[in-house]
Design a protein around this motif. Structure first.
Motif, short mmCIF file in Angstrom:
data_model
loop_
_atom_site.label_atom_id
_atom_site.label_comp_id
_atom_site.label_asym_id
_atom_site.label_seq_id
_atom_site.Cartn_x
_atom_site.Cartn_y
_atom_site.Cartn_z
N GLU A 86 -50.09 46.65 76.15
CA GLU A 86 -51.27 47.35 76.67
C GLU A 86 -51.79 46.72 77.96
O GLU A 86 -52.27 47.38 78.86
CB GLU A 86 -52.40 47.30 75.65
CG GLU A 86 -52.55 48.56 74.82
CD GLU A 86 -53.51 48.33 73.68
OE1 GLU A 86 -54.61 47.78 73.92
OE2 GLU A 86 -53.13 48.68 72.54
N ASN A 87 -51.69 45.38 78.01
CA ASN A 87 -52.20 44.68 79.19
C ASN A 87 -51.15 44.53 80.28
O ASN A 87 -51.36 43.82 81.27
CB ASN A 87 -52.74 43.31 78.79
CG ASN A 87 -54.10 43.43 78.15
OD1 ASN A 87 -55.09 43.70 78.82
ND2 ASN A 87 -54.15 43.29 76.82
N GLY A 88 -50.00 45.17 80.06
CA GLY A 88 -48.98 45.21 81.10
C GLY A 88 -48.30 43.88 81.36
O GLY A 88 -47.77 43.64 82.46
N LEU A 89 -48.30 42.99 80.37
CA LEU A 89 -47.64 41.70 80.61
C LEU A 89 -46.12 41.88 80.65
O LEU A 89 -45.56 42.61 79.83
CB LEU A 89 -48.02 40.69 79.51
CG LEU A 89 -47.97 39.23 79.99
CD1 LEU A 89 -49.16 38.92 80.88
CD2 LEU A 89 -47.95 38.27 78.81
N ASP A 90 -45.47 41.26 81.60
CA ASP A 90 -44.01 41.36 81.65
C ASP A 90 -43.39 39.97 81.59
O ASP A 90 -44.07 39.00 81.23
CB ASP A 90 -43.57 42.13 82.91
CG ASP A 90 -43.96 41.39 84.19
OD1 ASP A 90 -44.33 40.20 84.11
OD2 ASP A 90 -43.89 42.01 85.26
N ARG A 91 -42.12 39.89 81.96
CA ARG A 91 -41.39 38.62 81.82
C ARG A 91 -41.98 37.47 82.60
O ARG A 91 -41.74 36.32 82.29
CB ARG A 91 -39.95 38.80 82.30
CG ARG A 91 -39.09 39.38 81.26
CD ARG A 91 -37.62 39.32 81.60
NE ARG A 91 -36.95 40.13 80.62
CZ ARG A 91 -36.80 41.43 80.72
NH1 ARG A 91 -37.24 42.07 81.78
NH2 ARG A 91 -36.23 42.11 79.75
N LYS A 92 -42.74 37.79 83.64
CA LYS A 92 -43.32 36.72 84.46
C LYS A 92 -44.64 36.21 83.90
O LYS A 92 -45.24 35.28 84.44
CB LYS A 92 -43.53 37.22 85.89
CG LYS A 92 -42.23 37.55 86.60
CD LYS A 92 -42.49 37.67 88.10
CE LYS A 92 -41.41 38.48 88.76
NZ LYS A 92 -41.51 39.95 88.51
N GLY A 93 -45.07 36.84 82.80
CA GLY A 93 -46.35 36.45 82.21
C GLY A 93 -46.26 35.17 81.39
O GLY A 93 -45.18 34.69 81.05
N THR A 94 -47.42 34.63 81.11
CA THR A 94 -47.51 33.41 80.30
C THR A 94 -48.53 33.64 79.19
O THR A 94 -49.55 34.29 79.42
CB THR A 94 -47.97 32.22 81.19
OG1 THR A 94 -46.99 31.98 82.20
CG2 THR A 94 -48.17 30.94 80.37
N ILE A 118 -41.03 34.36 77.02
CA ILE A 118 -41.84 34.11 78.22
C ILE A 118 -42.48 32.73 78.06
O ILE A 118 -42.43 32.15 76.96
CB ILE A 118 -42.93 35.20 78.43
CG1 ILE A 118 -43.90 35.26 77.23
CG2 ILE A 118 -42.29 36.56 78.66
CD1 ILE A 118 -45.08 36.21 77.46
N ASP A 119 -43.06 32.22 79.13
CA ASP A 119 -43.66 30.88 79.07
C ASP A 119 -44.89 30.85 78.17
O ASP A 119 -45.59 31.86 78.03
CB ASP A 119 -44.10 30.44 80.47
CG ASP A 119 -42.93 29.96 81.31
OD1 ASP A 119 -41.82 29.79 80.75
OD2 ASP A 119 -43.11 29.77 82.53
N PHE A 120 -45.14 29.67 77.60
CA PHE A 120 -46.41 29.53 76.90
C PHE A 120 -46.96 28.12 77.01
O PHE A 120 -46.25 27.15 77.21
CB PHE A 120 -46.31 30.06 75.46
CG PHE A 120 -46.12 29.06 74.37
CD1 PHE A 120 -47.16 28.82 73.46
CD2 PHE A 120 -44.94 28.38 74.20
CE1 PHE A 120 -47.00 27.93 72.41
CE2 PHE A 120 -44.76 27.50 73.16
CZ PHE A 120 -45.79 27.27 72.26
N VAL A 121 -48.29 28.09 76.93
CA VAL A 121 -49.05 26.85 77.06
C VAL A 121 -49.86 26.67 75.79
O VAL A 121 -50.39 27.64 75.26
CB VAL A 121 -50.00 26.97 78.29
CG1 VAL A 121 -51.00 25.83 78.33
CG2 VAL A 121 -49.20 27.04 79.58
#
Ligand SMILES: NC(=O)c1ccc[n+]([C@@H]2O[C@H](COP(=O)([O-])OP(=O)(O)OC[C@H]3O[C@@H](n4cnc5c(N)ncnc54)[C@H](O)[C@@H]3O)[C@@H](O)[C@H]2O)c1
Ligand SMILES: [Zn+2]
Length: 360
Positions: A86-94, A118-121
């Motif tokens: 819904e928030n349009g997150l793609d592969r470049k998102g974290t 995808i990346d995560f913190v």
């Protein structure tokens, strides 16, 4: 009083390394310090979100999942995916996990699988997730068949243990986190354990704000134990299993009580039971159980398995636990403070006797 400085530890893993920042007012600088260069979404629970989510600046969205271990499920993961789309997150998102171990485990799993990774913190906000869950890359969810049975190894790109977030953490949760700290002392830092045994050692649990500096010192030390163990054995082929000291009993207690017993509380009871069993099998001195109990009592942790829990039922749940190899439950046993080991083929009678011996 001189303020304790922020610290940075480093974890190396087979594909690289990541920093763990430990200190004050870190949440405000997450995106900059983690060098996030695309959009990011904060995922938190509905307890931590209202308290701390606004401190993380620059997020595309904040997703709140329901609070509690009961919701550490694939159903919740699916709701996270939906909101990410819904928030349009793609592969470049974290993804930024903000919360305790439940949030960290789920967000890590979502990050490992969304768009194939995808990346995560990690921004752990409980003592327990700072010293244990957020470090080492194990992520996942619970299944009706048992805890943490579906998951993935997924390393974060950075971890932020912001001591200021602990100011809102209830006393019982600070205690719960101390179970893993005591465990880390028992498996690899005898000096840390012995410092808790010292007569004068006590923590003002009723007022977390006054003990933040002390907590920071202890937490940094306990994190270092976890780092040392996971660096040696990133995929749990051997040594890393020792981090499960007290967990075979503990997971069973958590599950049988439908998570009314917190993770750390179950681990505390489990460490006592495991010490009892180790002495019963002749591996350690009988006094070790009492020493462990005395330290756990100092941080208000339970040392007895509730009397109404059926040992047969606990045993059955342990069998379903993932540490089962060829039908036999394997246990982490203890020889002495700083010396724990994995042992298969423990006789069922010893398991039952130990459960009964520490019920009360
Ligand atoms: N991945 C691993 O290696 C690993 C290791 C140890 C534990 N775990 C997992 O961690 C989970 C337990 O973690 P936990 O003890 O952090 O539990 P949790 O995430 O359920 O948090 C405990 C409670 O504290 C609340 N909370 C969190 N931070 C707060 C804050 N700063 N102020 C006020 N309230 C706050 C939460 O909303 C929750 O109600 C278990 O699911 C366990 O399996 C994973
Ligand atoms: Zn644990």
């Amino acid at each position: 009083m001189t303020e304790i400085k922020n610290e940075k530890l480093t974890v190396t893993h087979p594909n690289g390394s990541y920093p763990i920042f430990i200190g004050r007012q870190l949440l405000a600088n997450v995106s900059e310090m983690a060098q996030i260069d695309g959009p990011f979404v904060v995922v938190t629970d509905d307890t931590v979100g209202p308290l701390h989510a606004d401190k993380v600046k620059g997020a595309t969205a904040v997703i709140q999942v329901p609070t509690g271990e009961r919701f550490k499920t694939l159903d919740t993961i699916r709701t996270i995916y939906d909101e990410l789309f819904e928030n349009g997150l793609d592969r470049k998102g974290t993804l930024v996990a903000l919360g305790g171990g439940v949030v960290g485990d789920m967000v890590g799993f979502a990050a490992a699988t969304f768009m194939r990774g995808i990346d995560f913190v990690q921004c752990p906000t409980t003592v327990l997730s700072m010293v244990d869950a957020s470090v080492g890359g194990k992520t996942g969810v619970d299944m009706p068949q048992g805890k943490n049975l579906v998951g993935a190894f997924k390393q974060p790109t950075a971890v932020f243990a912001d001591m200021d977030s602990l100011k809102t953490l209830p006393q019982v949760e600070i205690s719960s986190g101390f179970a893993e700290i005591v465990k880390h002392g028992l498996i690899n830092d005898p000096d840390l354990f012995q410092s808790f045994e010292a007569d004068s050692w006590q923590l003002a649990l009723d007022n977390p704000s006054t003990i933040i500096d002390t907590l920071q010192t202890i937490i940094a030390r306990a994190i270092q134990v976890k780092i040392d163990v996971v660096q040696e054995d990133p995929y749990e082929k051997g040594r890393r299993a020792t981090l499960n000291y007290g967990h075979t009993f503990g997971h069973a207690i958590e599950q049988v009580t439908q998570f009314e017993v917190r993770h750390g509380e179950g681990v505390a009871m489990g460490m006592v039971a495991a010490a009892n069993m180790s002495a019963r099998l002749g591996y350690c001195d009988e006094t070790l159980q009492g020493r462990i109990e005395a330290v756990l009592e100092k941080v208000n942790l339970p040392t007895r398995i509730p009397a109404h829990l059926d040992p047969e039922l606990l045993y059955e749940v342990m069998h379903k636990d993932k540490k089962t190899a060829v039908g036999k439950v394997r246990f982490i046993l203890i020889r002495d403070v700083g010396d724990v080991f994995l042992q298969g083929g423990v006789p069922d009678t010893a398991v039952f006797e130990s459960i009964r011996a520490v019920q009360g």
